[in-house]
Design a protein around this motif. Structure first.
Motif, PDB file in Angstrom:
ATOM      1  N   GLU A   1       1.330  -0.865  -2.206  1.00  0.00           N
ATOM      2  CA  GLU A   1       0.150   0.001  -2.295  1.00  0.00           C
ATOM      3  C   GLU A   1       0.353   1.059  -3.369  1.00  0.00           C
ATOM      4  N   ASP A   2      -0.650   1.223  -4.215  1.00  0.00           N
ATOM      5  CA  ASP A   2      -0.574   2.267  -5.235  1.00  0.00           C
ATOM      6  C   ASP A   2      -0.689   3.629  -4.553  1.00  0.00           C
ATOM      7  N   PRO A   3       0.292   4.522  -4.758  1.00  0.00           N
ATOM      8  CA  PRO A   3       0.275   5.808  -4.053  1.00  0.00           C
ATOM      9  C   PRO A   3      -0.938   6.661  -4.395  1.00  0.00           C
ATOM     10  N   ARG A   4      -1.569   6.396  -5.523  1.00  0.00           N
ATOM     11  CA  ARG A   4      -2.742   7.175  -5.909  1.00  0.00           C
ATOM     12  C   ARG A   4      -3.993   6.745  -5.148  1.00  0.00           C
ATOM     13  N   HIS A   5      -3.892   5.630  -4.410  1.00  0.00           N
ATOM     14  CA  HIS A   5      -5.003   5.177  -3.560  1.00  0.00           C
ATOM     15  C   HIS A   5      -4.510   4.895  -2.140  1.00  0.00           C
ATOM     16  N   GLN A   6      -3.521   5.644  -1.736  1.00  0.00           N
ATOM     17  CA  GLN A   6      -2.880   5.376  -0.454  1.00  0.00           C
ATOM     18  C   GLN A   6      -3.876   5.457   0.700  1.00  0.00           C
ATOM     19  N   GLY A   7      -3.856   4.422   1.554  1.00  0.00           N
ATOM     20  CA  GLY A   7      -4.670   4.417   2.761  1.00  0.00           C
ATOM     21  C   GLY A   7      -6.142   4.145   2.557  1.00  0.00           C
ATOM     22  N   GLU A   8      -6.570   3.881   1.326  1.00  0.00           N
ATOM     23  CA  GLU A   8      -8.003   3.739   1.064  1.00  0.00           C
ATOM     24  C   GLU A   8      -8.554   2.362   1.436  1.00  0.00           C
ATOM     25  N   ARG A   9      -7.743   1.292   1.288  1.00  0.00           N
ATOM     26  CA  ARG A   9      -8.262  -0.052   1.549  1.00  0.00           C
ATOM     27  C   ARG A   9      -7.288  -0.870   2.406  1.00  0.00           C
ATOM     28  N   PRO A  10      -7.065  -0.451   3.646  1.00  0.00           N
ATOM     29  CA  PRO A  10      -6.179  -1.240   4.507  1.00  0.00           C
ATOM     30  C   PRO A  10      -6.734  -2.639   4.772  1.00  0.00           C
ATOM     31  N   ASP A  11      -8.032  -2.816   4.604  1.00  0.00           N
ATOM     32  CA  ASP A  11      -8.643  -4.129   4.827  1.00  0.00           C
ATOM     33  C   ASP A  11      -8.176  -5.169   3.811  1.00  0.00           C
ATOM     34  N   LEU A  12      -7.620  -4.720   2.682  1.00  0.00           N
ATOM     35  CA  LEU A  12      -7.163  -5.644   1.644  1.00  0.00           C
ATOM     36  C   LEU A  12      -5.690  -6.005   1.785  1.00  0.00           C
ATOM     37  N   ALA A  13      -4.977  -5.344   2.664  1.00  0.00           N
ATOM     38  CA  ALA A  13      -3.562  -5.655   2.855  1.00  0.00           C
ATOM     39  C   ALA A  13      -3.417  -7.112   3.296  1.00  0.00           C
ATOM     40  N   GLY A  14      -2.483  -7.817   2.668  1.00  0.00           N
ATOM     41  CA  GLY A  14      -2.251  -9.209   3.002  1.00  0.00           C
ATOM     42  C   GLY A  14      -3.194 -10.172   2.311  1.00  0.00           C
ATOM     43  N   LYS A  15      -4.103  -9.662   1.511  1.00  0.00           N
ATOM     44  CA  LYS A  15      -5.087 -10.516   0.843  1.00  0.00           C
ATOM     45  C   LYS A  15      -4.894 -10.566  -0.668  1.00  0.00           C
ATOM     46  N   VAL A  16      -3.800  -9.976  -1.145  1.00  0.00           N
ATOM     47  CA  VAL A  16      -3.545  -9.924  -2.585  1.00  0.00           C
ATOM     48  C   VAL A  16      -2.787 -11.176  -3.021  1.00  0.00           C
ATOM     49  N   THR A  17      -3.289 -11.866  -4.044  1.00  0.00           N
ATOM     50  CA  THR A  17      -2.611 -13.031  -4.593  1.00  0.00           C
ATOM     51  C   THR A  17      -1.413 -12.582  -5.415  1.00  0.00           C
ATOM     52  N   VAL A  18      -0.231 -13.094  -5.087  1.00  0.00           N
ATOM     53  CA  VAL A  18       0.984 -12.738  -5.826  1.00  0.00           C
ATOM     54  C   VAL A  18       1.053 -13.584  -7.095  1.00  0.00           C
ATOM     55  N   PRO A  19       1.255 -12.967  -8.266  1.00  0.00           N
ATOM     56  CA  PRO A  19       1.280 -13.723  -9.529  1.00  0.00           C
ATOM     57  C   PRO A  19       2.454 -14.696  -9.605  1.00  0.00           C
ATOM     58  N   ASP A  20       2.355 -15.639 -10.535  1.00  0.00           N
ATOM     59  CA  ASP A  20       3.345 -16.714 -10.649  1.00  0.00           C
ATOM     60  C   ASP A  20       4.618 -16.314 -11.389  1.00  0.00           C
ATOM     61  N   VAL A  21       4.492 -15.579 -12.502  1.00  0.00           N
ATOM     62  CA  VAL A  21       5.660 -15.210 -13.309  1.00  0.00           C
ATOM     63  C   VAL A  21       5.605 -13.709 -13.561  1.00  0.00           C
ATOM     64  N   LEU A  22       6.644 -13.007 -13.145  1.00  0.00           N
ATOM     65  CA  LEU A  22       6.725 -11.558 -13.328  1.00  0.00           C
ATOM     66  C   LEU A  22       7.583 -11.233 -14.536  1.00  0.00           C
ATOM     67  N   MET A  23       7.146 -10.229 -15.299  1.00  0.00           N
ATOM     68  CA  MET A  23       7.867  -9.787 -16.489  1.00  0.00           C
ATOM     69  C   MET A  23       8.094  -8.284 -16.425  1.00  0.00           C
ATOM     70  N   GLN A  24       9.003  -7.795 -17.242  1.00  0.00           N
ATOM     71  CA  GLN A  24       9.341  -6.372 -17.211  1.00  0.00           C
ATOM     72  C   GLN A  24       8.109  -5.494 -17.349  1.00  0.00           C
ATOM     73  N   ALA A  25       8.117  -4.405 -16.592  1.00  0.00           N
ATOM     74  CA  ALA A  25       7.026  -3.448 -16.667  1.00  0.00           C
ATOM     75  C   ALA A  25       6.884  -2.906 -18.087  1.00  0.00           C
ATOM     76  N   HIS A  26       5.653  -2.681 -18.477  1.00  0.00           N
ATOM     77  CA  HIS A  26       5.319  -2.064 -19.761  1.00  0.00           C
ATOM     78  C   HIS A  26       5.768  -2.901 -20.965  1.00  0.00           C
ATOM     79  N   SER A  27       5.739  -4.221 -20.790  1.00  0.00           N
ATOM     80  CA  SER A  27       5.987  -5.125 -21.914  1.00  0.00           C
ATOM     81  C   SER A  27       4.703  -5.451 -22.664  1.00  0.00           C
TER      82      SER A  27
END
Length: 451
Positions: free
Chosen positions: A323-349
């Protein structure tokens, strides 16, 4: 541009990079924190595997502003490649070469975004030397994505994604200039903040996909619910759709080829800046620039299949249930519904484009893998990105690993000469790469000899 370093420093930097590459042998895959390196650890053959469980907590490091200082390309400097590969310069001095796409006849169509035009390079067979170079169309509005329709060897149109519209030009194989004015296909695309719009057709030609990046970092100021309340919104909108000034953004949209029947295909993709279709499966893929200001290693960038109806988290979540801390607690209905991406790369690339290798001239193990151009970002203490990487696939499925393929664009901690953007596979199997730091286009070939 102003040259930031003298010749001696530039030569020394290039020598260090080349020597390090020469000393490199097959290495184990870097995992976990070991995969969070910077540009000094980059060289062809370095492999990384980043998994969702490797995600750090936000704010472990301070968020910084560290934009790349652009230097002139040092005289004779070329990107560094694995053994057996060579690279030649096709063109230089271009204002802003971004997306490059191959026409069926082999011509290179290049979006020169800041110059508001589409350029064409027709290469001499087996060479990087352009036999012809023309401007196909002018007067566009920050053009980026390019697609030929219908898919196949006999297109009738070339589509161009401006920042605020999609237009098309009548086209026949071999045309070097647009014969008529463009026809508007999709209008009224929001164009602030993330302005790059990519387009691609489904393999059957029935669907035009359009990526529209967010209008902000993390939907600041939209409020905790839309006007009229959250419940009515949920009943009328796709999963994870955002309201207010972000409505219809951070999405992949779908249309009929004539621009009608607009619909949301996937949501929560902060900036899907490059799309392609995987030849082996027909799946839509995109590369995504994730959000900023959560620290050096948070959150990961990614490449992923784009699933119809999929929600990828932005702005409330990232990489699954983080959960993004800047939107904490705003959309608990979306928890568990996020599609996890296939290939992760370094942040800010900052991945900007992706192309699957379906040519025949590279070694067999490259067949079916994908190349991704990493542009580099301002939001990291010691920079990463500024290279082309290879995503590994097995039996048509991503392994999650990615490998440095084309490096050498960074001169020092505070200066780079190249920022890769566009990537495409030519008819002869060579790889075409654009970079907009010095405005150059390159052709990569394999010759089974020294680079």
């Amino acid at each position: 541009m102003i040259r930031l370093f003298g010749p001696a420093v530039v030569v020394a930097a290039l020598f260090v990079a080349t020597t390090s590459f020469a000393q490199q042998v097959d290495q184990p895959v870097l995992m976990g924190k070991a995969a969070f390196g910077d540009w000094k650890a980059d060289r062809p053959g370095v492999r990384r595997l980043i998994r969702p469980v490797d995600m750090q907590a936000p704010y472990l490091t301070e968020s910084v502003s560290n934009g790349a200082g652009l230097a002139d390309r040092p005289e004779g400097a070329k990107p560094i490649l694995p053994p057996g590969f060579s690279v030649e310069l096709i063109a230089s001095g271009i204002a802003s070469p971004r997306v490059v796409r191959l026409a069926p006849n082999g011509d290179l169509f290049v979006a020169d975004s800041r110059a508001n035009q589409i350029r064409i390079y027709r290469l001499t067979e087996g060479s990087a030397k352009p036999a012809e170079e023309t401007t196909f169309a002018k007067g566009l509005n920050r053009p980026y994505g390019i697609a030929f329709y219908p898919p196949g060897n006999d297109p009738q149109w070339v589509y161009v994604a401006n920042t605020d519209s999609v237009v098309r030009f009548a086209y026949r194989n071999g045309d070097l200039k647009a014969a008529d004015e463009p026809e508007s296909i999709v209008a009224d695309i929001p164009s602030s903040h993330h302005w790059t719009r990519d387009i691609v057709f489904s393999p059957d030609g029935k669907t035009l996909y359009l990526s529209v990046g967010s209008g902000s970092n993390v939907a600041e100021g939209i409020g905790k619910e839309p006007e009229g309340g959250l419940e009515p919104w949920l009943k009328s909108q796709p999963l994870g759709a955002v309201w207010g000034y972000e409505q219809g953004r951070a999405d992949v949209l779908a249309f009929d080829p004539d621009g009608k029947n607009r619909r949301s295909f996937a949501t929560g993709l902060r900036n899907c800046s490059g799309m392609t279709v995987q030849p082996a499966t027909g799946a839509l893929w995109c590369v995504v620039n994730e959000r900023d200001e959560l620290g050096d290693n948070v959150p990961f960038e990614y490449a992923t299949t784009v699933k119809d109806g999929g929600f990828y988290g932005w702005p409330w979540y990232y990489i699954g249930n983080n959960e993004d801390p800047r939107h904490q607690g705003e959309r608990p209905d979306l928890a568990g519904k996020v599609t996890v991406p296939d290939v992760l790369m370094q942040a800010h690339s900052a991945p900007l484009n992706i192309a699957f290798y379906d040519g025949k001239s590279f070694p067999a193990e490259y067949q079916g893998d994908a190349f991704v151009a990493l542009h580099g970002s301002w939001n990291r203490d010691i920079r990463t990105g500024y290279k082309v990487v290879r995503l590994k696939f097995k039996d048509g499925k991503p392994t999650g690993e990615y490998e440095d393929f084309m490096t050498g664009f960074v001169i020092a901690d505070d200066a780079v000469w190249g920022r890769p953007v566009g990537i495409a596979v030519a008819r002869d199997g060579s790889l075409i790469v654009t970079e907009d730091g010095n405005g150059t286009i390159w052709r990569v070939t394999y010759n089974d000899g020294p680079t």
